[in-house]
Design an enzyme around this catalytic site. Sequence first.
Site, mmCIF file in Angstrom:
data_model
loop_
_atom_site.group_PDB
_atom_site.id
_atom_site.type_symbol
_atom_site.label_atom_id
_atom_site.label_comp_id
_atom_site.label_asym_id
_atom_site.label_seq_id
_atom_site.Cartn_x
_atom_site.Cartn_y
_atom_site.Cartn_z
ATOM 1 N N GLU A 1 -14.389 -15.224 14.367
ATOM 2 C CA GLU A 1 -15.249 -15.656 13.256
ATOM 3 C C GLU A 1 -16.743 -15.509 13.577
ATOM 4 O O GLU A 1 -17.477 -16.505 13.623
ATOM 5 C CB GLU A 1 -14.937 -17.102 12.868
ATOM 6 C CG GLU A 1 -13.490 -17.321 12.479
ATOM 7 C CD GLU A 1 -13.204 -18.748 12.010
ATOM 8 O OE1 GLU A 1 -14.104 -19.596 12.052
ATOM 9 O OE2 GLU A 1 -12.060 -18.997 11.593
ATOM 10 N N GLU B 1 -5.324 -17.415 12.043
ATOM 11 C CA GLU B 1 -5.472 -18.860 11.813
ATOM 12 C C GLU B 1 -5.147 -19.171 10.368
ATOM 13 O O GLU B 1 -5.640 -18.505 9.444
ATOM 14 C CB GLU B 1 -6.913 -19.345 12.061
ATOM 15 C CG GLU B 1 -7.302 -19.494 13.494
ATOM 16 C CD GLU B 1 -8.723 -20.044 13.652
ATOM 17 O OE1 GLU B 1 -9.203 -20.785 12.766
ATOM 18 O OE2 GLU B 1 -9.343 -19.710 14.674
HETATM 19 O O1 IFM Z 1 -11.219 -25.395 14.090
HETATM 20 C C1 IFM Z 1 -11.661 -24.225 13.471
HETATM 21 C C2 IFM Z 1 -11.541 -23.047 14.404
HETATM 22 O O2 IFM Z 1 -12.230 -23.254 15.583
HETATM 23 C C3 IFM Z 1 -12.094 -21.803 13.748
HETATM 24 N N1 IFM Z 1 -11.530 -21.595 12.448
HETATM 25 C C4 IFM Z 1 -11.474 -22.718 11.545
HETATM 26 C C5 IFM Z 1 -10.862 -23.927 12.233
HETATM 27 C C6 IFM Z 1 -10.823 -25.128 11.262
HETATM 28 O O3 IFM Z 1 -12.101 -25.465 10.845
#
Ligand code: IFM
Length: 476
Positions: free
Chosen positions: A175, A381
């Site tokens: 990200e 994710e």
């Molecule tokens: O916890 C975060 C993660 O570190 C990166 N993506 C989003 C998740 C939830 O906010």
Amino acid sequence: MTVPIDDYRGSGLVFPEDFTFGSATAAYQVEGGAAEQGRTPSIWDTFSHTPGLVWNGDTGDVACDHFHRVEQDLDLMAELGLQAYRFSIAWPRIVPVPGGGANGAGVDFYSRLVDGLLERDIRPVATLYHWDLPQYLEDAGGWASRATVDAFAEYAAIMGAALGDRVQTWTTLNEPWCSAYLGYGQGGHAPGRHEPASALAAVHHLNLAHGHALQALRAASTGDPDYSVTLNFHVLRGQGDGAAEAVRRIDALANRAFTGPLLRGEYPADLLADTASVSDWGFVQDGDLQTIHQPIDVLGVNYYSTATVRLWDGVSPQQRNDGHKGAEGGTAWPGSDRIVEFAPQPGPHTAMGWNIAPDGLEELLVSLSEQFPGQALMVTENGAAFDDEVAPDGSVRDAERTDYLRRHFTAAHRALARGVDLRGYFVWSLLDNFEWGYGYAKRFGIVRVDFDTLERTVKDSGRWYQRLMRTRTVDA
Ligand code: IFM
């Protein structure tokens, strides 16, 4: 088009044999051991120790104590039946001081983790950068400085040589949108800077760091790993007059600022035009775009919710009193005459205030495979925070999280059925953990962590996922 979420309750959907089910964490969020075996501070240590920046003054000093409980956590992963585990490496554990070379104890920690995974038949998916920049690099300019790119390439070469015989998927960045815009523009993430021009320089230097790191990893890895990068895509809905323009601008800034150089070898012309009053992008040097545009085996996709954007109507959020809060907190980038803001989203919402929209995941996966034909995808994710309650018998009956996951797995299955080359899915997160500016207030885990005793308890959602991984079938 928004599809009613009740359409996303798959029953009896079967995932193919080669589809990978995993779960993910990140170093600063779970490890603790912040000052142990040579590790020095990252920007998140500094940020979280600055009063007022993180909820409740929480820090990652101890977190889930995964650094000391790694064997127990590996056994937990095996018991759940994870096929792959996505973790990140703490850069300041590996290169604790400038020019100091590799810290053997830090490298050894991850080497033992990888061995422990392989012994349990769990595939290691390693991310080099999940936001914990060594503080000494930030002190020298951070991601706004080109020198950080060189340091990242050196770190990548160290890790490629150390783990490149065993890691099965390398991810360079997690990200970069958050690292650049939240870290250097909006300031809600470490290092907490409010400098729009630096945020754009950070975008480019992160992209360039990805390119150099891939070259270094490829040169050093002796196994046959896949190479990837993970992006958090904005799935956008427009609102009001100028909806299409609002969507275009945020799509350029949030999505195409990364997919453009990474996957096409160019920055979008409209992005450069939209941001011309902030930066002339003079930090892009000859040859950079070729370096950034490396082939990748799989594109990591992080998805949680959609976002609604509109051209600002001149009424401040306070005046409107509509609980305005952008997906990532606030008003977006200055464009030409009118700026774009994030609008409140209709529910249902998770505990983060993020709307639950599984249709957005299906739409995103289909759209990416249309934009980048032949590019394999992986959901790296997806998951949800809810205010879990512990029953008197110690169990956590987190039906809302299970429901969220079921709907999003249904969405992924629909994308597969529509021909998307989707290789796998990692639930965020294996453990409740340090949720950045929210500290320990928001729980994303399929395993509960009691932050007083550090005891782990598999939640009902974890048992649901265990069944899904065993049967490959989404139950109703
Ligand atoms: O916890 C975060 C993660 O570190 C990166 N993506 C989003 C998740 C939830 O906010």
